[in-house]
Scaffold this active site. Structure first.
Site, PDB file in Angstrom:
ATOM      1  N   ARG A  84       0.854  -1.193   0.000  1.00 50.79           N
ATOM      2  CA  ARG A  84       0.000   0.000   0.000  1.00 50.79           C
ATOM      3  C   ARG A  84       0.892   1.247   0.000  1.00 50.79           C
ATOM      4  O   ARG A  84       1.820   1.337   0.797  1.00 50.79           O
ATOM      5  CB  ARG A  84      -0.893  -0.016   1.239  1.00 50.79           C
ATOM      6  CG  ARG A  84      -2.016   0.968   1.206  1.00 50.79           C
ATOM      7  CD  ARG A  84      -2.858   0.896   2.460  1.00 50.79           C
ATOM      8  NE  ARG A  84      -3.657  -0.312   2.573  1.00 50.79           N
ATOM      9  CZ  ARG A  84      -4.207  -0.730   3.712  1.00 50.79           C
ATOM     10  NH1 ARG A  84      -4.039  -0.051   4.828  1.00 50.79           N
ATOM     11  NH2 ARG A  84      -4.919  -1.838   3.744  1.00 50.79           N
ATOM     12  N   ARG A 153      -2.130   6.488   9.744  1.00 50.50           N
ATOM     13  CA  ARG A 153      -2.233   6.002   8.365  1.00 50.50           C
ATOM     14  C   ARG A 153      -2.368   7.174   7.385  1.00 50.50           C
ATOM     15  O   ARG A 153      -2.301   8.320   7.782  1.00 50.50           O
ATOM     16  CB  ARG A 153      -3.457   5.090   8.251  1.00 50.50           C
ATOM     17  CG  ARG A 153      -3.433   3.869   9.180  1.00 50.50           C
ATOM     18  CD  ARG A 153      -2.401   2.893   8.712  1.00 50.50           C
ATOM     19  NE  ARG A 153      -2.473   1.627   9.435  1.00 50.50           N
ATOM     20  CZ  ARG A 153      -3.249   0.597   9.107  1.00 50.50           C
ATOM     21  NH1 ARG A 153      -4.087   0.683   8.089  1.00 50.50           N
ATOM     22  NH2 ARG A 153      -3.203  -0.518   9.802  1.00 50.50           N
ATOM     23  N   LYS A 226      -3.651   0.654  14.731  1.00 53.04           N
ATOM     24  CA  LYS A 226      -3.748   1.627  13.639  1.00 53.04           C
ATOM     25  C   LYS A 226      -4.426   2.901  14.122  1.00 53.04           C
ATOM     26  O   LYS A 226      -5.237   2.872  15.059  1.00 53.04           O
ATOM     27  CB  LYS A 226      -4.502   1.030  12.463  1.00 53.04           C
ATOM     28  CG  LYS A 226      -5.881   0.533  12.825  1.00 53.04           C
ATOM     29  CD  LYS A 226      -6.684   0.021  11.632  1.00 53.04           C
ATOM     30  CE  LYS A 226      -6.177  -1.276  11.068  1.00 53.04           C
ATOM     31  NZ  LYS A 226      -7.127  -1.930  10.147  1.00 53.04           N
ATOM     32  N   LYS A 228      -6.271   6.551  12.446  1.00 53.47           N
ATOM     33  CA  LYS A 228      -6.699   7.147  11.179  1.00 53.47           C
ATOM     34  C   LYS A 228      -7.254   8.553  11.386  1.00 53.47           C
ATOM     35  O   LYS A 228      -8.018   8.775  12.324  1.00 53.47           O
ATOM     36  CB  LYS A 228      -7.768   6.262  10.537  1.00 53.47           C
ATOM     37  CG  LYS A 228      -7.264   4.860  10.239  1.00 53.47           C
ATOM     38  CD  LYS A 228      -8.333   3.995   9.623  1.00 53.47           C
ATOM     39  CE  LYS A 228      -7.760   2.669   9.159  1.00 53.47           C
ATOM     40  NZ  LYS A 228      -8.779   1.803   8.568  1.00 53.47           N
ATOM     41  N   CYS A 447     -15.154  -3.564  -0.543  1.00 50.68           N
ATOM     42  CA  CYS A 447     -13.758  -3.774  -0.141  1.00 50.68           C
ATOM     43  C   CYS A 447     -13.130  -4.836  -1.045  1.00 50.68           C
ATOM     44  O   CYS A 447     -13.818  -5.484  -1.833  1.00 50.68           O
ATOM     45  CB  CYS A 447     -13.698  -4.233   1.308  1.00 50.68           C
ATOM     46  SG  CYS A 447     -14.239  -5.928   1.504  1.00 50.68           S
ATOM     47  N   CYS A 453      -7.494 -10.970   0.396  1.00 48.65           N
ATOM     48  CA  CYS A 453      -7.590 -10.593   1.809  1.00 48.65           C
ATOM     49  C   CYS A 453      -7.674 -11.826   2.703  1.00 48.65           C
ATOM     50  O   CYS A 453      -8.603 -12.639   2.589  1.00 48.65           O
ATOM     51  CB  CYS A 453      -8.817  -9.711   2.047  1.00 48.65           C
ATOM     52  SG  CYS A 453      -8.941  -9.276   3.787  1.00 48.65           S
ATOM     53  N   CYS A 492     -16.167  -9.052   5.238  1.00 55.22           N
ATOM     54  CA  CYS A 492     -16.153  -9.455   6.658  1.00 55.22           C
ATOM     55  C   CYS A 492     -16.492  -8.233   7.498  1.00 55.22           C
ATOM     56  O   CYS A 492     -16.550  -7.114   6.990  1.00 55.22           O
ATOM     57  CB  CYS A 492     -14.799 -10.055   7.046  1.00 55.22           C
ATOM     58  SG  CYS A 492     -13.531  -8.840   7.476  1.00 55.22           S
ATOM     59  N   CYS A 496     -13.996  -2.511   5.849  1.00 56.09           N
ATOM     60  CA  CYS A 496     -13.056  -1.638   5.122  1.00 56.09           C
ATOM     61  C   CYS A 496     -13.725  -0.698   4.127  1.00 56.09           C
ATOM     62  O   CYS A 496     -13.105   0.256   3.678  1.00 56.09           O
ATOM     63  CB  CYS A 496     -12.006  -2.487   4.419  1.00 56.09           C
ATOM     64  SG  CYS A 496     -10.994  -3.420   5.576  1.00 56.09           S
TER      65      CYS A 496
END
Ligand code: SRM
Ligand code: SF4
Length: 588
Positions: A84, A153, A226, A228, A447, A453, A492, A496
């Site tokens: 990424r 991020r 993480k 954001k 996503c 994934c 899931c 995302c």
């Protein structure tokens, strides 16, 4: 604000740290064994390095569909990497996007993926190509550092280049400063990836190899999870600011930024089996003048660093820190780190949303074109040759480029005459213009999910286009083709594509089955509620059509789908829709 290097996290110190914390602590500022394992000839990395590598922007994966075909082979998994690349505020040049496309062809799986956070993903990169990949990304003045991992991020910001209002330009400039301020300072990234292959010379940033690493904001163990951040305007929440750990809503009057409303503790991911997890919208914390944005962000990041849960990754995000401390105690701690009290929030709040699709006057004699990329996937498949069309546009017109938080692109700095050229290039390559796709498709996103994934339990990107195909005629029959509502699908519950604040959220439950959520809205400032669970994929179109029929029959004038479902309640919509479904089956 203290610039001292923090030594240990204050909270969670007594509890047993997670394996990821152990790996980070022992890593010497994210080095660990990555350099040694990179050269060891094995196809993948060991457990510790896999965790650390995320902070360098890459995930070890395998094509899950290829596993069966490899049964009996030495290893059941053919390892490859997702990489990424950060694109702060989604802003890049035509040359950078062309280079990303080249990399996708040269060492990736021939596609690139525009993400829900305005960055770029490559899939299918093998270990031996990681270093050349990072070097090429560095050559084009981009970086994968901190694109993933327990750090700040890619920071999001409205990407629209609307220069007739100086507010957007100033907000975008503030984002650039904040992204730089919160970037990790470790030189590990440069040492590992940017060593000159011929001379062995290292491209070090911020000093010589004799210097000691200093992470003034993160410390040696970085963040518990993480983190954001996003900026938004009250009239344009295209970044879904309430879904972020840290949000800034620009408060402006007469073309001047008065300051920012600061939000904290948003996050979407849940683990259904763990009742302690939940999606949350960020809370309104206070107001800061423009000159305090960096300081308040740093204070909040440091409170999360010191009080976030380092013994349970499921509850380590800022939303849980705030839940555990209580909002008032959290605000008091932030004020302590900030060094002064926070002013109360200005009344300004989100009231609009623009995906910036279509042709727009930039206010500087130029135009920009918002081009919808379905689920962010840039590929050539059969007669649909989006990748080649994109190359032609980038090469011939050399526009500025912006990635939106809706996985799409803006081509900027165009002349009015470019409209015809872009339309022709798209049509010549079998690609529809944004004006030619339905409102339903335009406002949908999915996503990545299968096959790359590792957390996907169901399909998403590969099946949403087909679901939209089935829904389009139904929407047209109901006369709702011009109604804008968000349909967001994920493979899931990690969420995302931010399904939990959308009008219709579709979340993978198990292979081929989904949970439907209703009652969020385009504005992104309300969570939706579970409507139906374990719905087979093949029933999704009719279940959603029944909801839309209910909306059509009972909406108030001007009411949006999300607002209608919220007013009627999921139980009310369900009983109406079930009767309608029974009736239509009876007639069918
Ligand atoms: Fe995500 C993990 C893809 C935006 C919540 N996300 C993943 C991983 C890395 C799977 C993994 O851990 O093995 C996915 C890579 C799949 C692949 O093969 O590419 C992945 N997330 C994505 C992207 C590419 C989805 C997309 O289709 O665009 C987005 C990349 C954003 C970027 O450029 O930085 C992406 N992920 C999000 C968002 C949306 C957002 O940030 O606005 C969320 C919900 C917001 C949030 O963070 O709460 C999100 N991703 C997660 C979670 C759940 C986190 C949690 O707190 O529970 C995971 C799993 C985890 O972290 O353990 C996850
Ligand atoms: Fe993977 Fe789940 Fe994120 Fe989709 S929502 S990309 S399936 S982690």
């Amino acid at each position: 604000m203290s610039d001292d290097q923090p030594t240990s996290p204050a909270a969670g110190a007594a509890a047993k740290p997670t394996a990821v914390e152990v790996a980070k602590t022992a890593s010497n500022f994210l080095r660990g064994d990555i350099a040694r394992e990179l050269a060891d000839g094995a196809p993948g990395f060991g457990k510790g390095s896999i965790q650390l590598l995320k902070n360098h922007g890459t995930y070890q994966q395998d094509d899950r569909e290829a596993r069966k075909a490899r049964e009996g082979a030495k290893s059941a998994r053919e390892i490859s990497f997702m990489i990424r690349t950060c694109v702060p505020g989604g802003k890049l040049t035509a040359a950078q996007l062309l280079a990303a496309l080249d990399l996708g062809d040269a060492v990736g799986n021939g596609t690139i993926r525009l993400t829900t956070r305005q960055s770029i993903q490559h899939h299918g990169v093998v270990k031996g190509d990681l270093k050349p990949f990072m070097q090429r990304i560095h050559d084009i003045q981009m970086s994968t550092l901190a694109a993933c991992g327990d750090v700040e991020r890619n920071i999001m910001c409205c990407p629209a280049p609307l220069h007739n209002n100086p507010v957007r330009d100033e907000m975008q400039a503030t984002l650039d400063r904040l992204a730089q301020h919160l970037a990790p300072r470790t030189r590990a990234y440069y040492e590992i990836w940017l060593t000159d292959p011929d001379t062995g010379e290292k491209t070090l940033a911020g000093g010589t190899s004799a210097d000691k690493d200093v992470e003034p904001i993160y410390g040696p163990t970085y963040l518990p999870r993480k983190f954001k951040t996003a900026f938004a305007l009250p009239e344009d929440n295209c970044t879904d600011v309430y879904a972020n750990d840290l949000g800034f809503i620009v408060v402006h009057e007469n073309g001047k930024i008065l300051g920012y409303n600061v939000l904290a503790g948003g996050g979407m991911g849940v683990t259904p089996s763990a009742a302690k997890t939940f999606p949350a919208l960020a809370k309104r914390l206070g107001f800061v003048p423009p000159e305090d944005v960096l300081a308040i962000a740093e204070a909040i990041v440091k409170v999360q660093r010191d009080f976030g849960n380092r013994s349970d990754r499921k509850t380590a995000r800022l939303k849980y820190t705030i839940h555990t401390m209580g909002l008032d105690a959290f605000r008091a701690k932030v004020e302590e780190y900030f060094g002064k009290p926070l002013a109360p929030c200005h009344p300004a709040d989100i009231h609009g949303f623009d995906d910036h699709i279509g042709w727009h006057d930039q206010g500087d004699r130029n135009y920009f074109y918002g081009f919808n990329v379905e689920n962010g996937r840039v590929h050539d498949t059969g007669t649909f040759r989006l990748k080649t069309a994109l190359r032609r546009i980038l090469h011939d017109l050399k526009p500025g480029v912006r990635i939106t938080a809706h996985q799409s692109l803006l081509f900027t700095g165009l002349a009015v005459t470019d409209r015809e050229r872009i339309t022709k290039i798209l049509h010549d390559h079998g690609v529809k213009t944004s004006e030619e796709i339905s409102t339903l498709r335009r406002w949908s996103m999915a996503c990545v999910a299968l096959p790359t994934c590792g957390l996907a339990v169901a399909e998403s990107e590969r099946v949403l286009p087909g679901l939209i195909d089935s829904l389009e005629p139904e929407v047209a029959k109901l006369g709702l083709s011009n109604d804008a509502f968000t349909v967001r699908m994920t493979g899931c519950p990690n969420a995302c594509a931010r399904p939990y604040n959308s009008d219709i959220g579709i979340v993978g439950r198990t292979l081929g089955k989904y949970t439907i959520f209703l009652g969020g809205r385009l504005l992104g400032d309300r969570l939706n509620e579970q409507y139906k669970d374990v719905v087979p994929f093949e029933n999704l179109a009719q279940e959603i059509t029944a909801v839309l029929a209910c909306f059509k029959a009972e909406r108030k004038p001007g009411e949006t789908l999300g607002d209608f479902c919220h007013r009627k309640g999921v139980d009310g919509v369900r009983s109406w829709a079930d009767q309608w479904l029974a009736g239509s089956r009876g007639h069918g």
